[in-house]
Design a protein around this motif. Structure first.
Motif, mmCIF file in Angstrom:
data_model
loop_
_atom_site.group_PDB
_atom_site.id
_atom_site.type_symbol
_atom_site.label_atom_id
_atom_site.label_comp_id
_atom_site.label_asym_id
_atom_site.label_seq_id
_atom_site.Cartn_x
_atom_site.Cartn_y
_atom_site.Cartn_z
ATOM 1 N N SER A 53 0.839 -1.193 0.000
ATOM 2 C CA SER A 53 0.000 0.000 0.000
ATOM 3 C C SER A 53 0.874 1.243 0.000
ATOM 4 O O SER A 53 2.004 1.220 0.490
ATOM 5 N N LYS A 54 0.323 2.298 -0.591
ATOM 6 C CA LYS A 54 0.981 3.604 -0.618
ATOM 7 C C LYS A 54 -0.100 4.668 -0.646
ATOM 8 O O LYS A 54 -1.186 4.442 -1.190
ATOM 9 N N PRO A 55 0.216 5.848 -0.115
ATOM 10 C CA PRO A 55 -0.758 6.942 -0.196
ATOM 11 C C PRO A 55 -1.055 7.299 -1.654
ATOM 12 O O PRO A 55 -0.141 7.305 -2.498
ATOM 13 N N LEU A 56 -2.303 7.592 -1.939
ATOM 14 C CA LEU A 56 -2.671 8.014 -3.289
ATOM 15 C C LEU A 56 -1.869 9.249 -3.692
ATOM 16 O O LEU A 56 -1.424 9.359 -4.838
ATOM 17 N N GLU A 64 3.184 9.044 -11.226
ATOM 18 C CA GLU A 64 3.282 7.610 -11.476
ATOM 19 C C GLU A 64 1.868 7.039 -11.542
ATOM 20 O O GLU A 64 1.002 7.426 -10.759
ATOM 21 N N ALA A 65 1.646 6.130 -12.463
ATOM 22 C CA ALA A 65 0.324 5.523 -12.598
ATOM 23 C C ALA A 65 0.035 4.599 -11.419
ATOM 24 O O ALA A 65 0.922 3.878 -10.951
ATOM 25 N N VAL A 66 -1.191 4.630 -10.950
ATOM 26 C CA VAL A 66 -1.636 3.706 -9.908
ATOM 27 C C VAL A 66 -1.693 2.307 -10.525
ATOM 28 O O VAL A 66 -2.223 2.144 -11.627
ATOM 29 N N PRO A 67 -1.126 1.303 -9.856
ATOM 30 C CA PRO A 67 -1.188 -0.059 -10.412
ATOM 31 C C PRO A 67 -2.637 -0.487 -10.675
ATOM 32 O O PRO A 67 -3.529 -0.212 -9.874
ATOM 33 N N GLN A 68 -2.829 -1.138 -11.812
ATOM 34 C CA GLN A 68 -4.150 -1.612 -12.205
ATOM 35 C C GLN A 68 -4.148 -3.133 -12.267
ATOM 36 O O GLN A 68 -3.106 -3.756 -12.510
ATOM 37 N N VAL A 69 -5.321 -3.716 -12.084
ATOM 38 C CA VAL A 69 -5.446 -5.172 -12.193
ATOM 39 C C VAL A 69 -4.935 -5.604 -13.562
ATOM 40 O O VAL A 69 -5.282 -5.012 -14.587
ATOM 41 N N GLY A 70 -4.071 -6.608 -13.554
ATOM 42 C CA GLY A 70 -3.497 -7.129 -14.790
ATOM 43 C C GLY A 70 -2.124 -6.569 -15.119
ATOM 44 O O GLY A 70 -1.448 -7.098 -15.999
ATOM 45 N N ASP A 71 -1.698 -5.507 -14.439
ATOM 46 C CA ASP A 71 -0.368 -4.942 -14.691
ATOM 47 C C ASP A 71 0.715 -5.945 -14.310
ATOM 48 O O ASP A 71 0.605 -6.632 -13.293
ATOM 49 N N TYR A 72 1.753 -5.990 -15.118
ATOM 50 C CA TYR A 72 2.922 -6.826 -14.841
ATOM 51 C C TYR A 72 4.101 -5.945 -14.431
ATOM 52 O O TYR A 72 4.302 -4.861 -15.003
ATOM 53 N N PHE A 73 4.880 -6.439 -13.476
ATOM 54 C CA PHE A 73 6.078 -5.739 -13.020
ATOM 55 C C PHE A 73 7.220 -6.737 -12.902
ATOM 56 O O PHE A 73 7.050 -7.810 -12.330
ATOM 57 N N ALA A 84 12.119 -11.726 -10.582
ATOM 58 C CA ALA A 84 10.797 -12.350 -10.716
ATOM 59 C C ALA A 84 9.869 -11.403 -11.463
ATOM 60 O O ALA A 84 10.215 -10.243 -11.711
ATOM 61 N N ILE A 85 8.695 -11.913 -11.791
ATOM 62 C CA ILE A 85 7.635 -11.086 -12.365
ATOM 63 C C ILE A 85 6.423 -11.219 -11.462
ATOM 64 O O ILE A 85 6.042 -12.335 -11.081
ATOM 65 N N ILE A 86 5.855 -10.072 -11.109
ATOM 66 C CA ILE A 86 4.626 -10.073 -10.317
ATOM 67 C C ILE A 86 3.519 -9.433 -11.150
ATOM 68 O O ILE A 86 3.795 -8.675 -12.078
ATOM 69 N N GLN A 87 2.288 -9.787 -10.789
ATOM 70 C CA GLN A 87 1.132 -9.220 -11.474
ATOM 71 C C GLN A 87 0.141 -8.709 -10.440
ATOM 72 O O GLN A 87 -0.122 -9.383 -9.435
ATOM 73 N N THR A 88 -0.393 -7.520 -10.679
ATOM 74 C CA THR A 88 -1.406 -6.949 -9.799
ATOM 75 C C THR A 88 -2.716 -7.699 -10.010
ATOM 76 O O THR A 88 -3.185 -7.824 -11.143
ATOM 77 N N VAL A 89 -3.306 -8.194 -8.915
ATOM 78 C CA VAL A 89 -4.587 -8.903 -9.010
ATOM 79 C C VAL A 89 -5.730 -8.127 -8.356
ATOM 80 O O VAL A 89 -6.892 -8.382 -8.648
ATOM 81 N N VAL A 90 -5.402 -7.176 -7.475
ATOM 82 C CA VAL A 90 -6.389 -6.284 -6.861
ATOM 83 C C VAL A 90 -5.723 -4.927 -6.703
ATOM 84 O O VAL A 90 -4.567 -4.845 -6.284
ATOM 85 N N SER A 91 -6.449 -3.872 -7.037
ATOM 86 C CA SER A 91 -5.983 -2.508 -6.798
ATOM 87 C C SER A 91 -7.199 -1.681 -6.419
ATOM 88 O O SER A 91 -8.113 -1.517 -7.220
ATOM 89 N N GLU A 92 -7.195 -1.220 -5.161
ATOM 90 C CA GLU A 92 -8.345 -0.485 -4.653
ATOM 91 C C GLU A 92 -7.883 0.788 -3.964
ATOM 92 O O GLU A 92 -6.811 0.827 -3.375
#
Length: 154
Positions: A53-56, A64-73, A84-92
């Motif tokens: 988590s980070k402050p909006l 910087e863009a807020v991570p979105q579901v489906g983003d790869y890093f 490694a590669i991680i993927q965002t599965v929830v961003s609220e």
């Protein structure tokens, strides 16, 4: 010439038959603290850390863009090398005081309680936002993100 990150991305997308997707590089922790980055990566790769988590306001300040579901890093280690590669599965977007105990637990740090998460995160977010001459308070929105490791060379 192909960078190590580009090679990792190519290997991942080829193996998983993924087309038309892109990635960004990412690390957790201050870039000038490689040991902290490596500590957090160990939590991620072990499966203990699955959220962050980070402050909006941080995203706005850094443009910087807020991570979105489906983003790869592509996750970088303390030497800024891909591991490694991680993927965002929830961003609220969640008010700080509404972050759930489940999210706190899944951040994988401290004693895993919501009380500990709030104390550590309030101190961390306050210090972080001071860099941008912005005050962080408990009523401010936080980007609550859940991710999964989708590729690792280990």
């Amino acid at each position: 010439m192909t960078t190590p990150a580009e090679k990792m991305w190519h290997d991942f997308t080829t193996k998983n038959k993924i087309e038309g997707k892109t990635y960004q590089t990412r690390w957790f922790g201050p870039q000038d603290q490689p040991d902290e980055i490596n500590r957090l990566n160990a939590l991620i790769l072990s499966g203990k850390k699955r959220s962050t988590s980070k402050p909006l306001a941080y995203y706005s300040a850094e443009q910087e863009a807020v991570p979105q579901v489906g983003d790869y890093f592509i996750l970088l280690n303390g030497d800024m090398k891909p591991i490694a590669i991680i993927q965002t599965v929830v961003s609220e977007l969640v008010p700080f005081l509404r972050i759930s105990g489940e999210h706190a637990y899944n951040e994988g740090e401290g004693d895993l309680s919501i009380e500990d998460w709030r104390a550590r995160s309030l101190a961390k977010f306050t210090k972080l936002m001071q860099k941008y001459d912005t005050q962080f308070t408990e009523d401010k929105p936080v980007v609550s993100e859940v991710f999964e490791v989708v590729y690792s060379e280990k």
